[in-house]
Every structure is written in structure tokens, then in C-alpha cells.
Enzyme design. Structure first.
Site, PDB file in Angstrom:
ATOM      1  N   GLU A 279       9.368  81.294 -73.863  1.00 61.24           N
ATOM      2  CA  GLU A 279       8.375  80.808 -72.899  1.00 61.24           C
ATOM      3  C   GLU A 279       7.134  80.297 -73.623  1.00 61.24           C
ATOM      4  O   GLU A 279       6.548  81.013 -74.456  1.00 61.24           O
ATOM      5  CB  GLU A 279       7.938  81.935 -71.957  1.00 61.24           C
ATOM      6  CG  GLU A 279       8.908  82.265 -70.855  1.00 61.24           C
ATOM      7  CD  GLU A 279       8.325  83.267 -69.865  1.00 61.24           C
ATOM      8  OE1 GLU A 279       8.955  83.462 -68.819  1.00 61.24           O
ATOM      9  OE2 GLU A 279       7.254  83.857 -70.131  1.00 61.24           O
ATOM     10  N   CYS A 280       6.716  79.110 -73.315  1.00 63.34           N
ATOM     11  CA  CYS A 280       5.425  78.551 -73.727  1.00 63.34           C
ATOM     12  C   CYS A 280       5.209  78.675 -75.238  1.00 63.34           C
ATOM     13  O   CYS A 280       5.722  77.878 -76.008  1.00 63.34           O
ATOM     14  CB  CYS A 280       4.292  79.196 -72.930  1.00 63.34           C
ATOM     15  SG  CYS A 280       2.777  78.207 -72.892  1.00 63.34           S
ATOM     16  N   GLY A 281       4.487  79.682 -75.684  1.00 60.36           N
ATOM     17  CA  GLY A 281       4.279  79.865 -77.114  1.00 60.36           C
ATOM     18  C   GLY A 281       5.583  80.027 -77.859  1.00 60.36           C
ATOM     19  O   GLY A 281       5.732  79.565 -78.999  1.00 60.36           O
TER      20      GLY A 281
ATOM     21  N   SER B  45      11.094  76.909 -72.350  1.00 59.14           N
ATOM     22  CA  SER B  45      10.321  76.228 -71.317  1.00 59.14           C
ATOM     23  C   SER B  45       8.856  76.623 -71.419  1.00 59.14           C
ATOM     24  O   SER B  45       8.521  77.711 -71.898  1.00 59.14           O
ATOM     25  CB  SER B  45      10.873  76.602 -69.937  1.00 59.14           C
ATOM     26  OG  SER B  45      10.033  76.133 -68.905  1.00 59.14           O
TER      27      SER B  45
END
Length: 494
Positions: free
Chosen positions: A364-366, A464
Site C-alpha cells: 500500500e502506498c509507501g 496500490s
């Protein structure tokens, strides 16, 4: 301070963002913990960093109450489940008391767009007021008085009268400039008969460092213990405890009849549990200064399924935990620690090898940024990363923020085409190359924000920008665990 044998539950809300409700909540938590009380805290909305501070102070995971990422039933049951066996329960609000997303989650996206004009103020989901009504909990309103005198009465009265279902039991006056300023504020509020529960003068010496996505996480604050002592002192000297405590204490349970004390929110939610094996399935959780954005519920749901969660550090460790069958890369600040992440070449090689061998990976993200070829930080420096995703994460000034309705565009590791779920985006980076086979079509609740494709699927990777709460999409956790189990069995057979 009065009778301490009755559980106290309240919400700390603000008249708007930036009024100091986080500092006040942390001060209350610090003081109560210093006195030896067991305190459970909650945070309204999708925040990660404020809950880190709560958790560090109380020693208990702070839970997010978010009816968009989950739903109202989950919020109520989560609150009830984690409020047992403690002396105090404190909820920190989000933004201003009535600020929130103005639609009913149950509606389809098309109906949301068509009915936007008909939305009523009190249908704002994920607002502090919505949580106060849902849980039937009294509210303390924090008002920033730095530019107010007599007008403070109009603000307090307006908030108190706007919704009769919200029980505002008092106000906390923050950033008072002087004794004379306080006198003016008190004189203005006296006719309202609304208790002043706290009076905080401007604390120029009390600062909590922040950066581009909020406060600097607790693990990066070497003076954190000193900060907690300072906060506890502020709470002891600035709050009228003799007035506050009787207002908050009730001989009856504040939770109401809507709660079933025996309801295990996670077990009931996972009505189709993944198959289990004789040996625990080990999932490596990236957890250090660079990666620390995790909802406690997500980790506990994986444990309920039978996972053995093993923390490891992409910054410091050279290998994954022994016999890992899955990898969970949460959000955080890889851009801040990009040089150190890039320097740990052995960790990068190990992650590359594991993913290419088929290890299920949820990023996720990072975590997505770490799997890119490179990260370009705010200084324009380029640092090589894992390189599984053929794109670069470049930091910029534009903030991408908000709830998203995500519709799966195809079958993938954790999704079936057409699956619909809710997540949250919060980042200042962009990818230089978009995924040729995205996971989602993302829709913003704000009608002026166009929908866009997002997410990567390569090997057994789900990557994502979208942050998900497994309480709202338990099948994601179940499918991830099932793939980890399959991978473990395939490794044993090989």
C-alpha cells in the site's frame, strides 16, 4: 478528582481543523496514564499518525472509527469490543465537528451523484458528529480562541444548537493569549451556561514536529518521553477536573442497547475463513521508520485467520523472516529514508527474489513506492528501489487526498472483476508510468474529481496507493492469507 470507579467516555472535537484537538487529546491521555489508569483511545477517520501517538502513550492500539472504510455495524462493534476492561475511553475527532463526507455509503455511485443536492447535513459520514450520534457519546468542543473574544459565545452556541442529537457537555478554550483575554472569553460564555472544562494558554514551547503528511511519527522523536511529561503537566494544570469528571460520569453504561458485548467483530466478519494448516503461516510485515502505516485491525484480522506476523525492517534487516510465506508492505515515509532503503541492497535483492518466486505480496502506498524502480525525493535525488514495478515514484507538491470508491477492473490476486470497495488515498508522489493493467477504477466522492485507473498486478503482487481497512473488505485479507497458504505448501513440496 471524584469517583474513579465509573467508566468515562468522551469525544474531543474541534470547531474546525487545526484547533489543537490532537494536542489536547494527547495531554488527557498522558495525564490519565500517568495516574495509572487504563485508557483506550479511538480516532475518527482514516488517520495513521495521530493513532501512533495515542498508542505510544497508552500502550494499547488506537482503533480507527471510520464508517466509510468499514460500516456502521463494524464501528459500533469495534468500539464496544475494545472499550471493555478499561477505566477511560477517549475518542479524538477529525476536522471540525460536522465536517465529513456528505453521502450514504450504501448508495450506488450513480445514485450518490444524482442525489448529491438532496444530502442533508446530518448524513455526513465519517464526521465526528456522526460518530457521536452513532455511539451516543458526549462531546467536548475545542475552540481556538487566538483571534476571538466575545464571538466565542456565538460559535459555542451555534455548535450546541445545530443538532439536538449531539450532546456538547462543555468547551475547552485553546490558545488563550492572556489573563485579560481569558476574562473576556469567560464573560462571553457565562450566559450560555456551558461549562468551560479547560483553559490552555498559548504553548509556544510545546511543538510536535510535522512534515508533508502530518506529524512526525513517534519512532523518530527521541524526546518523546519528555513530551509526554509536558503534556501530562498541561492536562493537570489546565483542565478543571472537579468540573469535568462529574459531567462525564454516569451510573449507566454510555454504550446503549445497540451493542452486544459478546460480539467478536473479527470472527463474525470472516464468515468464510480461509483454510488453515498445521503450521502457522508466516507473513513478513515491513515495520520500521520508513513503513509504519498499519491499521491494528488489519493485522489482527490476519492473525485471526491463522497468520503468524513477523516484523522486519527494509532499512536494517538483510533478509526476510525465516520461512516467510507472504509479504505485507504498508504505507509510511520511504521518500524520507530513500537513501537508507536504497543502501540496503541485500534486502532489495531478497525482496526481488521472493516476489519473482511467487511470494504473495500486498503493498500500500509507501509499499508500492518501495517496489518501484526508483524514488525521486523532494530534493530531486534519485534512489534505486526494488524494481519489481517498471515505474518511478516521484515526490511533488500536489497532495492526493480523499476517500475512493474502487471498482476492480479485472481478476487479480485479491480481486474479482467488478468487486467494489472503499479506500483512502493520501500521498504526494506520482508514478512516471501508469500500470498497463490497473487493479481499480477509482472514483472520488467529490464530483469535480475525475475517476482514474490505479494499481499494479505483477507476479503475485497487489500494489496500490489505496489504503484499505480489512474491516470493510475482509475478503481481501482472506484471499491474501489463502495465497500465502498455497505458497507455503508449494515451497514445502518443491
Amino acid at each position: 478528582m471524584g469517583d474513579i470507579n465509573k467508566k468515562v467516555t468522551l469525544i474531543i472535537a474541534g470547531d474546525r481543523s487545526g484547533v489543537g484537538k490532537t494536542t489536547i487529546t494527547l495531554a488527557l491521555l498522558s495525564f490519565l496514564v500517568q495516574k495509572g489508569y487504563k485508557v483506550q483511545s479511538f480516532k475518527v477517520g482514516p488517520d495513521y499518525i495521530d493513532p501512533m501517538f495515542h498508542t505510544k502513550i497508552t500502550g494499547r492500539p488506537c482503533r480507527n472509527l471510520d464508517p466509510i472504510l468499514t460500516d456502521q455495524t463494524y464501528v459500533k462493534s469495534c468500539f464496544n469490543q475494545h472499550s471493555q476492561g478499561v477505566d477511560y475511553v477517549l475518542i479524538e475527532g477529525v476536522m471540525g465537528l460536522f465536517d465529513g463526507v456528505p453521502f450514504q455509503k450504501a448508495e450506488t455511485w450513480q445514485n450518490i451523484e444524482l442525489n448529491r443536492e438532496k444530502d442533508h447535513l446530518f448524513n455526513h459520514y465519517a464526521s465526528t458528529a456522526h460518530i457521536a450520534r452513532l455511539l451516543n457519546i458526549p462531546v467536548v468542543l475545542v475552540i481556538d480562541c487566538s483571534r476571538l473574544s466575545g464571538s466565542v459565545a456565538a460559535i459555542a452556541q451555534g455548535y450546541r444548537s445545530l443538532d439536538p442529537n449531539i450532546n456538547i457537555i462543555g468547551v475547552i478554550l485553546n490558545r488563550v493569549g492572556s489573563d485579560r483575554h481569558l476574562e473576556l472569553l469567560e464573560n462571553a460564555l457565562t450566559p450560555l451556561n456551558l461549562p468551560i472544562l479547560g483553559k490552555l494558554y498559548r504553548q509556544d514551547s510545546l511543538t510536535i514536529p510535522d512534515r508533508h503528511l502530518g506529524l512526525v511519527p513517534t519512532d523518530e522523536l527521541p524526546e518523546f518521553k519528555h513530551l509526554v511529561k509536558k503534556l501530562a503537566h498541561i492536562a493537570q494544570t489546565s483542565f478543571n477536573w472537579d468540573l469535568l469528571f462529574p459531567l462525564l460520569t454516569s451510573p449507566q453504561s454510555p454504550y446503549g442497547r445497540v451493542f452486544d458485548k459478546n460480539f467478536d467483530v473479527v470472527t463474525n466478519m470472516l464468515d468464510k475463513r480461509a483454510p488453515t494448516s498445521h503450521c502457522p503461516i508466516k507473513i513478513a510485515i515491513a515495520r520500521d521508520r520508513a513503513f509504519n502505516f498499519y491499521y491494528p485491525d488489519n493485522l489482527e484480522i490476519l492473525e485471526k485467520l491463522g497468520a503468524d506476523l513477523l516484523h522486519w525492517s527494509p532499512l536494517e534487516d538483510e533478509s526476510l523472516p525465516f520461512r516467510s510465506s507472504g509479504l505485507y508492505l504498508g504505507g509510511g515515509f520511504p521518500e524520507v529514508f530513500a537513501q537508507e532503503l536504497s543502501a540496503n541492497k541485500q534486502a532489495i535483492k531478497v525482496v526481488q527474489t521472493a516476489i519473482r518466486q511467487g511470494m504473495p505480496t500486498y503493498a500500500e502506498c509507501g509499499g508500492l513506492m518501495y517496489l518501484c524502480q526508483e524514488i525521486i525525493n523532494f530534493q530531486g535525488e534519485t534512489w534505486p528501489m526494488v524494481g519489481i514495478l517498471p515505474t518511478t515514484a516521484k515526490m511533488g507538491n500536489r497532495l492526493t487526498l480523499g476517500y475512493r470508491q474502487a471498482i476492480a477492473t479485472d481478476n487479480s490476486l485479491l480481486l474479482t472483476s467488478g468487486d467494489t470497495l472503499w479506500g483512502h488515498e493520501f500521498h504526494r508522489s506520482e508514478l512516471t508510468i501508469n500500470s498497463p493493467k490497473p487493479l481499480f477504477k477509482l472514483h472520488s466522492w467529490h464530483s469535480q474529481s475525475p475517476s482514474h485507473a490505479e494499481g499494479w498486478q505483477l507476479y503475485n503482487v497487489h500494489a496500490s496507493y489505496l489504503h484499505l481497512h480489512f474491516g470493510g473488505c475482509p475478503t481481501i485479507a482472506t484471499k491474501f492469507f489463502r495465497h500465502c497458504l498455497d505458497f507455503s505448501e508449494s515451497v514445502e513440496l518443491s
